[in-house]
Design a protein around this motif. Structure first.
Motif, PDB file in Angstrom:
ATOM      1  N   PRO A  13     -43.812  20.395  61.102  1.00 56.28           N
ATOM      2  CA  PRO A  13     -42.402  20.072  60.879  1.00 56.28           C
ATOM      3  C   PRO A  13     -41.884  18.925  61.745  1.00 56.28           C
ATOM      4  O   PRO A  13     -41.089  18.116  61.273  1.00 56.28           O
ATOM      5  CB  PRO A  13     -41.663  21.377  61.171  1.00 56.28           C
ATOM      6  CG  PRO A  13     -42.648  22.312  61.739  1.00 56.28           C
ATOM      7  CD  PRO A  13     -44.005  21.791  61.464  1.00 56.28           C
ATOM      8  N   GLN A  17     -40.294  15.554  60.339  1.00 55.21           N
ATOM      9  CA  GLN A  17     -38.944  15.129  60.720  1.00 55.21           C
ATOM     10  C   GLN A  17     -38.960  13.706  61.251  1.00 55.21           C
ATOM     11  O   GLN A  17     -38.063  12.907  60.953  1.00 55.21           O
ATOM     12  CB  GLN A  17     -38.359  16.084  61.748  1.00 55.21           C
ATOM     13  CG  GLN A  17     -37.990  17.427  61.173  1.00 55.21           C
ATOM     14  CD  GLN A  17     -37.599  18.441  62.243  1.00 55.21           C
ATOM     15  OE1 GLN A  17     -37.423  18.105  63.411  1.00 55.21           O
ATOM     16  NE2 GLN A  17     -37.471  19.684  61.845  1.00 55.21           N
ATOM     17  N   TYR A  38     -38.954  15.670  52.403  1.00 58.66           N
ATOM     18  CA  TYR A  38     -38.015  16.784  52.536  1.00 58.66           C
ATOM     19  C   TYR A  38     -38.553  18.025  51.825  1.00 58.66           C
ATOM     20  O   TYR A  38     -38.395  19.146  52.318  1.00 58.66           O
ATOM     21  CB  TYR A  38     -36.637  16.427  51.960  1.00 58.66           C
ATOM     22  CG  TYR A  38     -35.738  15.696  52.910  1.00 58.66           C
ATOM     23  CD1 TYR A  38     -35.350  16.263  54.124  1.00 58.66           C
ATOM     24  CD2 TYR A  38     -35.236  14.437  52.601  1.00 58.66           C
ATOM     25  CE1 TYR A  38     -34.497  15.595  54.993  1.00 58.66           C
ATOM     26  CE2 TYR A  38     -34.380  13.764  53.463  1.00 58.66           C
ATOM     27  CZ  TYR A  38     -34.020  14.348  54.652  1.00 58.66           C
ATOM     28  OH  TYR A  38     -33.177  13.697  55.507  1.00 58.66           O
ATOM     29  N   LEU A  41     -41.165  19.512  54.071  1.00 59.31           N
ATOM     30  CA  LEU A  41     -40.515  20.139  55.228  1.00 59.31           C
ATOM     31  C   LEU A  41     -39.849  21.450  54.821  1.00 59.31           C
ATOM     32  O   LEU A  41     -39.934  22.448  55.554  1.00 59.31           O
ATOM     33  CB  LEU A  41     -39.496  19.173  55.842  1.00 59.31           C
ATOM     34  CG  LEU A  41     -38.792  19.640  57.109  1.00 59.31           C
ATOM     35  CD1 LEU A  41     -39.792  19.936  58.237  1.00 59.31           C
ATOM     36  CD2 LEU A  41     -37.770  18.593  57.556  1.00 59.31           C
ATOM     37  N   ALA A  42     -39.229  21.486  53.659  1.00 57.75           N
ATOM     38  CA  ALA A  42     -38.604  22.719  53.161  1.00 57.75           C
ATOM     39  C   ALA A  42     -39.657  23.800  52.949  1.00 57.75           C
ATOM     40  O   ALA A  42     -39.440  24.970  53.272  1.00 57.75           O
ATOM     41  CB  ALA A  42     -37.837  22.445  51.871  1.00 57.75           C
ATOM     42  N   THR A  45     -40.657  25.095  56.436  1.00 57.60           N
ATOM     43  CA  THR A  45     -39.617  25.758  57.226  1.00 57.60           C
ATOM     44  C   THR A  45     -38.872  26.853  56.474  1.00 57.60           C
ATOM     45  O   THR A  45     -38.256  27.715  57.098  1.00 57.60           O
ATOM     46  CB  THR A  45     -38.574  24.735  57.733  1.00 57.60           C
ATOM     47  OG1 THR A  45     -37.900  24.161  56.607  1.00 57.60           O
ATOM     48  CG2 THR A  45     -39.227  23.659  58.592  1.00 57.60           C
ATOM     49  N   SER A  47     -36.192  26.319  54.916  1.00 59.41           N
ATOM     50  CA  SER A  47     -34.777  26.007  55.118  1.00 59.41           C
ATOM     51  C   SER A  47     -34.124  25.516  53.831  1.00 59.41           C
ATOM     52  O   SER A  47     -34.530  24.511  53.247  1.00 59.41           O
ATOM     53  CB  SER A  47     -34.626  24.932  56.200  1.00 59.41           C
ATOM     54  OG  SER A  47     -33.298  24.457  56.236  1.00 59.41           O
ATOM     55  N   VAL A  50     -32.601  22.034  54.334  1.00 62.78           N
ATOM     56  CA  VAL A  50     -33.566  20.960  54.090  1.00 62.78           C
ATOM     57  C   VAL A  50     -33.712  20.728  52.587  1.00 62.78           C
ATOM     58  O   VAL A  50     -33.799  19.582  52.132  1.00 62.78           O
ATOM     59  CB  VAL A  50     -34.926  21.266  54.758  1.00 62.78           C
ATOM     60  CG1 VAL A  50     -35.971  20.226  54.371  1.00 62.78           C
ATOM     61  CG2 VAL A  50     -34.780  21.333  56.274  1.00 62.78           C
ATOM     62  N   GLU A  51     -33.696  21.795  51.796  1.00 61.72           N
ATOM     63  CA  GLU A  51     -33.765  21.639  50.343  1.00 61.72           C
ATOM     64  C   GLU A  51     -32.544  20.880  49.822  1.00 61.72           C
ATOM     65  O   GLU A  51     -32.659  20.098  48.874  1.00 61.72           O
ATOM     66  CB  GLU A  51     -33.869  22.995  49.650  1.00 61.72           C
ATOM     67  CG  GLU A  51     -35.217  23.657  49.819  1.00 61.72           C
ATOM     68  CD  GLU A  51     -35.303  24.951  49.043  1.00 61.72           C
ATOM     69  OE1 GLU A  51     -35.787  24.907  47.890  1.00 61.72           O
ATOM     70  OE2 GLU A  51     -34.893  25.991  49.592  1.00 61.72           O
ATOM     71  N   ASN A  53     -31.013  18.553  51.473  1.00 64.67           N
ATOM     72  CA  ASN A  53     -31.330  17.154  51.780  1.00 64.67           C
ATOM     73  C   ASN A  53     -32.321  16.595  50.765  1.00 64.67           C
ATOM     74  O   ASN A  53     -32.222  15.429  50.365  1.00 64.67           O
ATOM     75  CB  ASN A  53     -31.897  17.034  53.193  1.00 64.67           C
ATOM     76  CG  ASN A  53     -30.830  17.214  54.238  1.00 64.67           C
ATOM     77  OD1 ASN A  53     -29.762  16.640  54.151  1.00 64.67           O
ATOM     78  ND2 ASN A  53     -31.118  18.019  55.235  1.00 64.67           N
ATOM     79  N   GLN A  54     -33.266  17.407  50.354  1.00 66.62           N
ATOM     80  CA  GLN A  54     -34.216  16.982  49.325  1.00 66.62           C
ATOM     81  C   GLN A  54     -33.469  16.643  48.038  1.00 66.62           C
ATOM     82  O   GLN A  54     -33.761  15.640  47.382  1.00 66.62           O
ATOM     83  CB  GLN A  54     -35.261  18.069  49.065  1.00 66.62           C
ATOM     84  CG  GLN A  54     -36.258  17.687  47.990  1.00 66.62           C
ATOM     85  CD  GLN A  54     -37.180  18.828  47.598  1.00 66.62           C
ATOM     86  OE1 GLN A  54     -36.947  19.986  47.932  1.00 66.62           O
ATOM     87  NE2 GLN A  54     -38.241  18.509  46.890  1.00 66.62           N
TER      88      GLN A  54
END
Length: 128
Positions: A13, A17, A38, A41-42, A45, A47, A50-51, A53-54
């Motif tokens: 992660p 980032q 993203y 990363l989602a 994590t 998160s 983060v999704e 942001n994706q």
């Protein structure tokens, strides 16, 4: 350092980032690559932020429908950024009434005066 971490096979992660931050300073931004990072990363994590942001990156890459589908699956009802993002996506798709309702929901939740002003301005643009 980022290049070295990637060359050594780093994909955790923090490396993701850093890669995302690095891509955000490039002009023009590589939105498809950002959406991909993203997404990874989602996955790592779990998160939903983060999704979100994706979804924003997908929209900037021209995949507004896919971005909206992703946003609609998120369970972040008390997070004003979800509703603000949803409103923008709906606006881009020409779904004005739904966009207006999403802006209203974001305005119910927002605490920052600057963000409130921005959201009010975007919502008012739908009236024109």
């Amino acid at each position: 350092m980022l290049d070295r971490a990637l060359a050594l096979g780093g994909g955790g992660p923090y490396v993701l980032q850093a890669a995302i931050a690095d891509l955000h300073v490039d002009e023009p931004q590589d939105w498809p690559q950002l959406a991909s990072l993203y997404g990874e990363l989602a996955r790592l994590t779990g998160s939903q932020v983060v999704e979100l942001n994706q979804a924003a990156a997908l929209a900037e890459a021209g995949e507004v429908e896919a971005a909206l589908e992703l946003v609609e699956r998120l369970e972040l009802d008390r997070y004003h950024y979800l509703h603000a993002t949803r409103a923008e996506l709906l606006r881009r798709l020409g779904r004005v009434d739904e966009a207006r309702a999403a802006y209203d929901r974001a305005l119910e939740l927002v605490h920052s005066d600057a963000e409130r002003s921005f959201l009010e301005r975007r919502s008012a643009e739908l009236q024109s």
